[in-house]
Scaffold this active site. Structure first.
Site, PDB file in Angstrom:
ATOM      1  N   ASN A  42     -99.358  20.044  27.352  1.00 43.35           N
ATOM      2  CA  ASN A  42     -99.445  21.161  28.036  1.00 43.35           C
ATOM      3  C   ASN A  42    -100.546  21.788  27.503  1.00 43.35           C
ATOM      4  OD1 ASN A  42     -98.620  21.507  25.354  1.00 43.35           O
ATOM      5  ND2 ASN A  42     -96.821  22.971  25.619  1.00 43.35           N
ATOM      6  N   ASP A  44     -98.677  20.302  11.376  1.00 44.36           N
ATOM      7  CA  ASP A  44     -97.362  20.878  11.861  1.00 44.36           C
ATOM      8  C   ASP A  44     -96.126  20.114  11.752  1.00 44.36           C
ATOM      9  OD1 ASP A  44     -97.844  18.561  13.601  1.00 44.36           O
ATOM     10  OD2 ASP A  44     -98.036  19.875  15.543  1.00 44.36           O
ATOM     11  N   HIS A  50    -101.328  21.852  24.138  1.00 47.41           N
ATOM     12  CA  HIS A  50    -101.421  22.357  22.766  1.00 47.41           C
ATOM     13  C   HIS A  50    -101.997  21.466  21.853  1.00 47.41           C
ATOM     14  CE1 HIS A  50     -97.361  20.138  21.764  1.00 47.41           C
ATOM     15  NE2 HIS A  50     -98.075  19.266  21.434  1.00 47.41           N
ATOM     16  N   GLU A 102     -98.836  26.628  21.334  1.00 46.30           N
ATOM     17  CA  GLU A 102     -98.533  26.457  22.680  1.00 46.30           C
ATOM     18  C   GLU A 102     -99.095  27.396  23.656  1.00 46.30           C
ATOM     19  OE1 GLU A 102     -96.739  23.886  22.581  1.00 46.30           O
ATOM     20  OE2 GLU A 102     -94.801  24.230  22.648  1.00 46.30           O
TER      21      GLU A 102
HETATM   22  C1  GLP Z   1     -96.902  16.743  19.353  1.00 49.25           C
HETATM   23  C2  GLP Z   1     -97.563  17.249  18.148  1.00 49.25           C
HETATM   24  C3  GLP Z   1     -99.236  17.457  18.102  1.00 49.25           C
HETATM   25  C4  GLP Z   1     -99.568  16.213  18.924  1.00 49.25           C
HETATM   26  C5  GLP Z   1     -99.365  16.207  20.278  1.00 49.25           C
HETATM   27  C6  GLP Z   1     -99.592  14.832  21.043  1.00 49.25           C
HETATM   28  O1  GLP Z   1     -96.175  17.461  19.964  1.00 49.25           O
HETATM   29  N1  GLP Z   1     -97.181  18.659  17.778  1.00 49.25           N
HETATM   30  O2  GLP Z   1     -99.682  17.849  16.961  1.00 49.25           O
HETATM   31  O3  GLP Z   1    -100.991  15.966  18.429  1.00 49.25           O
HETATM   32  O4  GLP Z   1     -97.891  16.545  20.539  1.00 49.25           O
HETATM   33  O5  GLP Z   1     -99.017  13.844  20.591  1.00 49.25           O
HETATM   34  P1  GLP Z   1     -99.058  12.299  20.982  1.00 49.25           P
HETATM   35  O6  GLP Z   1    -100.365  11.964  20.215  1.00 49.25           O
HETATM   36  O7  GLP Z   1     -97.900  11.523  20.641  1.00 49.25           O
HETATM   37  O8  GLP Z   1     -99.240  12.243  22.584  1.00 49.25           O
END
Ligand code: GLP
Length: 244
Positions: free
Chosen positions: A136, A67, A138, A143
């Protein structure tokens, strides 16, 4: 789906990194999709270290980025581009032709989505996805409310993502939309590993594993994957029922 619990973040990251190495040894032309974010940072670092130590041939792999923040340039340290460039591509000297990332500055984001879907389809799907989970629920930028049948798409980010997302940026950054692979890609991927660590992820991991599958909590789709693994440390496993 299977839940695997590790002693700590390092052990979890070691295991995830080994999964990538093992895959490439068995299938040198593997298609690999990784997430950026804080959770996969150590997995990527250990993967790079192991690949260099073991002289793993990565010349035939295809890399897919999960992403990107729409409108954030690749040289911004909070972008997914920047993360992969520094954690994976540069250390491992991957060539540009192996790398597929969304161009989130494109004036035609729909075309970006179509091109990514075509790359994945032409390669006959993704062999391994290693994804994180947002606060959340995702995965990528899928989302709450997203269709489980979606491929690549552009999506308005919800308030949790907009707030939590600031942690990646040195200065307050205007965020609004994301461009992401879809949950159909995840369901079609030959193997999926969701990684999470720390007490702050315990609540979302409980929902991922124990709540009825529903698109208001996108990561719950993991339960349907026959070759899906939720790999977590003991802290992230802290709220799970014992029988998982
Ligand atoms: C982000 C990304 C995701 C990621 C998630 C968790 O916003 N879009 O691809 O896996 O949130 O991130 P983190 O590992 O920093 O908690």
């Amino acid at each position: 789906m299977e839940v695997k619990i590790y002693q700590d973040y390092h052990a979890l990251s070691e295991a995830a990194a080994s999964e990538i190495i093992d895959l490439v040894k068995n299938k040198p032309g593997a298609v690999i999709c990784l997430a950026s974010g804080h959770t996969p940072r150590l997995t990527c670092k250990l993967f790079a270290e192991k690949a260099l130590q073991q002289k793993t041939d990565l010349s035939r792999i295809t890399f897919i980025g999960l992403d990107e923040w729409v409108g954030v340039p690749p040289d911004n340290e909070g972008s997914c581009h920047y993360f992969f460039q520094h954690e994976v591509f540069q250390p491992l000297h991957l060539s540009a032709s192996q790398i597929n990332l969304f161009n989130a500055l494109s004036i035609n984001l729909e075309q970006e989505c179509q091109e990514m879907d075509k790359v994945i389809a032409d390669k006959e799907g993704i062999d391994l996805m290693i994804v994180g989970i947002g606060m959340n629920g995702h995965i990528g930028f899928n989302e709450p409310g997203v269709s489980f049948d979606s491929y690549s798409h552009v999506i308005k980010l919800d308030d949790t993502t907009l707030t939590v997302g600031q942690k990646y940026f040195k200065t307050a950054t205007s965020l609004g939309k994301g461009i992401t692979l879809g949950l159909k890609h995840l369901q079609e991927s030959k193997k999926v590993i969701l990684i999470a660590n720390g007490t702050k992820k315990a609540g979302v991991i409980k929902k991922t594993v124990e709540e009825k599958v529903n698109n208001s909590f996108p990561a719950s789709i993991m339960q349907k994957h026959s070759n899906g693994f939720v790999m977590i440390d003991q802290e992230a496993a802290g709220l799970l029922n014992r029988n998982n």
